[in-house]
Design an enzyme around this catalytic site. Structure first.
Site, PDB file in Angstrom:
ATOM      1  N   HIS A  22       1.170  -1.433  -0.017  1.00 28.84           N
ATOM      2  CA  HIS A  22       0.188   0.149  -0.266  1.00 28.84           C
ATOM      3  C   HIS A  22       0.995   1.132   0.149  1.00 28.84           C
ATOM      4  O   HIS A  22       1.261   1.221   0.860  1.00 28.84           O
ATOM      5  CB  HIS A  22      -0.830   0.020   0.920  1.00 28.84           C
ATOM      6  CG  HIS A  22      -1.723  -1.696   1.472  1.00 28.84           C
ATOM      7  ND1 HIS A  22      -3.277  -1.198   0.822  1.00 28.84           N
ATOM      8  CD2 HIS A  22      -1.550  -2.281   1.830  1.00 28.84           C
ATOM      9  CE1 HIS A  22      -3.823  -2.226   1.503  1.00 28.84           C
ATOM     10  NE2 HIS A  22      -2.841  -3.331   1.742  1.00 28.84           N
ATOM     11  N   GLU A 203      -7.719 -12.603   6.215  1.00 31.92           N
ATOM     12  CA  GLU A 203      -6.318 -11.369   7.536  1.00 31.92           C
ATOM     13  C   GLU A 203      -6.922 -12.087   8.292  1.00 31.92           C
ATOM     14  O   GLU A 203      -5.896 -12.365   9.202  1.00 31.92           O
ATOM     15  CB  GLU A 203      -6.222 -10.077   6.714  1.00 31.92           C
ATOM     16  CG  GLU A 203      -5.177  -9.206   7.441  1.00 31.92           C
ATOM     17  CD  GLU A 203      -4.863  -8.084   7.214  1.00 31.92           C
ATOM     18  OE1 GLU A 203      -5.595  -7.794   6.163  1.00 31.92           O
ATOM     19  OE2 GLU A 203      -4.240  -7.208   7.679  1.00 31.92           O
ATOM     20  N   ASP A 281       3.925  -5.190   2.326  1.00 30.52           N
ATOM     21  CA  ASP A 281       1.986  -4.785   2.713  1.00 30.52           C
ATOM     22  C   ASP A 281       2.673  -3.142   3.322  1.00 30.52           C
ATOM     23  O   ASP A 281       1.906  -2.319   2.963  1.00 30.52           O
ATOM     24  CB  ASP A 281       1.474  -5.322   4.595  1.00 30.52           C
ATOM     25  CG  ASP A 281      -0.216  -4.953   4.186  1.00 30.52           C
ATOM     26  OD1 ASP A 281      -0.858  -4.621   3.154  1.00 30.52           O
ATOM     27  OD2 ASP A 281      -0.500  -5.740   5.244  1.00 30.52           O
ATOM     28  N   ASP A 282       2.416  -2.799   4.487  1.00 24.62           N
ATOM     29  CA  ASP A 282       2.586  -1.244   4.629  1.00 24.62           C
ATOM     30  C   ASP A 282       4.102  -1.201   5.413  1.00 24.62           C
ATOM     31  O   ASP A 282       4.388  -0.959   6.557  1.00 24.62           O
ATOM     32  CB  ASP A 282       1.722  -0.733   5.587  1.00 24.62           C
ATOM     33  CG  ASP A 282       0.986  -1.018   5.410  1.00 24.62           C
ATOM     34  OD1 ASP A 282      -0.320  -0.662   4.719  1.00 24.62           O
ATOM     35  OD2 ASP A 282      -0.418  -1.614   5.383  1.00 24.62           O
TER      36      ASP A 282
HETATM   37  N1  ADE Z   1      -4.577  -1.196   4.227  1.00 28.29           N
HETATM   38  C1  ADE Z   1      -3.739  -1.571   4.059  1.00 28.29           C
HETATM   39  N2  ADE Z   1      -2.362  -2.005   5.051  1.00 28.29           N
HETATM   40  C2  ADE Z   1      -3.916  -2.982   5.295  1.00 28.29           C
HETATM   41  C3  ADE Z   1      -4.132  -4.304   5.694  1.00 28.29           C
HETATM   42  N3  ADE Z   1      -3.163  -4.879   6.495  1.00 28.29           N
HETATM   43  N4  ADE Z   1      -5.007  -4.246   5.816  1.00 28.29           N
HETATM   44  C4  ADE Z   1      -6.461  -4.015   5.194  1.00 28.29           C
HETATM   45  N5  ADE Z   1      -6.302  -2.827   4.812  1.00 28.29           N
HETATM   46  C5  ADE Z   1      -4.875  -2.631   4.349  1.00 28.29           C
HETATM   47 ZN    ZN Z   2      -3.201  -5.260   2.688  1.00 31.62          ZN
END
Ligand code: ADE
Ligand code: ZN
Length: 356
Positions: A22, A203, A281-282
């Protein structure tokens, strides 16, 4: 070289594709504070150390609250450009050769930022900086599943004018209580218009959400998907159809889906013959980019060179690249592997996988 160093060099050097990142999650605290000051956005942090201290998450929602707060510092096109450039530079340093980047337009349009500002800043960086760094990329626009279906549909309509810049659509944000099937009509239209489709599912949410993403949304890939192992029929289906699953190990540990990296189920997913990929992911929030995700799996679970090759190949195969480009990148992996020392010196590395 010590064996550990050989393995670390192998993980670093192998050509990689990232399919679950993201862009708002690549906002490092330094850039967050700089943009906040420039744009006059108030944040409850006075220093980088204070920002990092706040990154102690108990679950997905506690992370999202901080992540959406951070995203408020992105205001003009150049902010989105700089954010994306910084991520691409980091990715290129880690030998990422192709990246498929998520962005969350609703996070920004809800604050009065134009859709065009968001997409053109990110896309300009992907095109210009990506070319300079020798890195290809695609954009995937995510709908926030905790907002309404009507808002998702309106966002899709807005994206139509920018379809040349956006390869696919996805579904993210708070999961439990927001089942994928709600978004069936939005994904039907997106597919009709030629967008690729993906969805976060499994998740924190149950395996039924993964089934819904597959059967109702007809997605090309599942994001996270780690709870699939709770449903044997689902595992059999995912393995049979080789549906790609974009796993994000550091994210899962930081959001307490697993107590530690030792408990992560990626090795079981691989053993179940699933088409798994490793992603960040982030990365600015979870303590590492793609390389750190591979390294942590190696340290905690003994992920071997053979597994790393498989995961890297899976990612290119699962990407939205055309077949010729895929083949070029897969050949780069082959060249990288054959230029390495003999298989005996690579931990967990069988002759078969290296010569295959
Ligand atoms: N937006 C950013 N990271 C996320 C994640 N791990 N799960 C859901 N939405 C997200
Ligand atoms: Zn994600």
């Amino acid at each position: 070289m010590e064996l550990v160093e050989i393995m670390e060099a192998f993980i670093h050097g192998i050509p990689k594709a990232e399919l679950h990142i993201h862009i708002e999650g690549a906002l490092e605290p330094e850039l967050m504070l700089e943009l906040a000051a420039k744009n006059g956005v108030a944040l409850p942090f006075a220093s980088v150390a204070e920002v990092r201290q706040a990154y102690d998450f108990k679950d997905l929602q506690s992370f999202l609250d901080i992540y959406y707060q951070g995203a408020r510092v992105l205001v003009v096109e150049d902010d989105f450009f700089r954010l994306t450039r910084q991520y691409l530079q980091k990715a290129a340093e880690q030998n990422v050769r192709h990246t498929e980047i998520f962005f969350d337009p609703q996070t920004h349009t809800a604050r009065g930022i134009k859709f065009e500002t968001v997409v053109s800043g990110i896309h300009r960086a992907l095109a210009d900086v990506g070319r300079q760094l020798g890195l290809s990329g695609r954009l995937i626009m995510c709908f926030l599943r905790d907002l309404s279906v009507a808002e998702a549909m309106a966002t899709l309509e807005e994206a139509r004018d920018f379809q040349a810049m956006i390869a696919g659509v996805g579904l993210d944000s708070s999961e439990v209580g927001f089942p994928p099937e709600n978004f069936g009509p939005v994904f039907d239209r997106a597919r009709q218009w030629g967008f690729k489709t993906v969805a976060h599912a499994g998740e924190e949410g149950p395996p039924t959400y993964i089934w819904q993403a597959l059967e109702r949304l007809k997605v090309d890939r599942i994001d996270h998907g780690i709870r699939c192992l709770e449903d044997a029929a689902l595992v059999a289906y995912l393995a049979d159809k080789q549906i790609p699953i974009t796993v994000c190990p550091l994210s899962n540990v930081r959001l307490k889906v697993f107590d530690s990296m030792k408990q992560h189920n990626l090795m079981q997913m691989l053993a179940s013959k699933l088409c798994v990929t490793v992603n960040s992911d982030d990365p600015a929030y979870f303590g590492g980019y793609i390389e750190e995700n591979f390294l942590e799996l190696h340290r905690a679970q003994g992920l071997g060179a053979e597994d790393v090759v498989m995961l890297a190949r899976n990612a290119f195969n699962a990407s939205f690249l055309d077949p010729v480009a895929k083949q070029q990148y897969l050949s780069e992996i082959d060249d990288f592997v054959s230029a390495r020392p003999g298989p005996g010196s690579l931990p967990g590395c069988g002759t078969q996988a290296l010569s295959a």
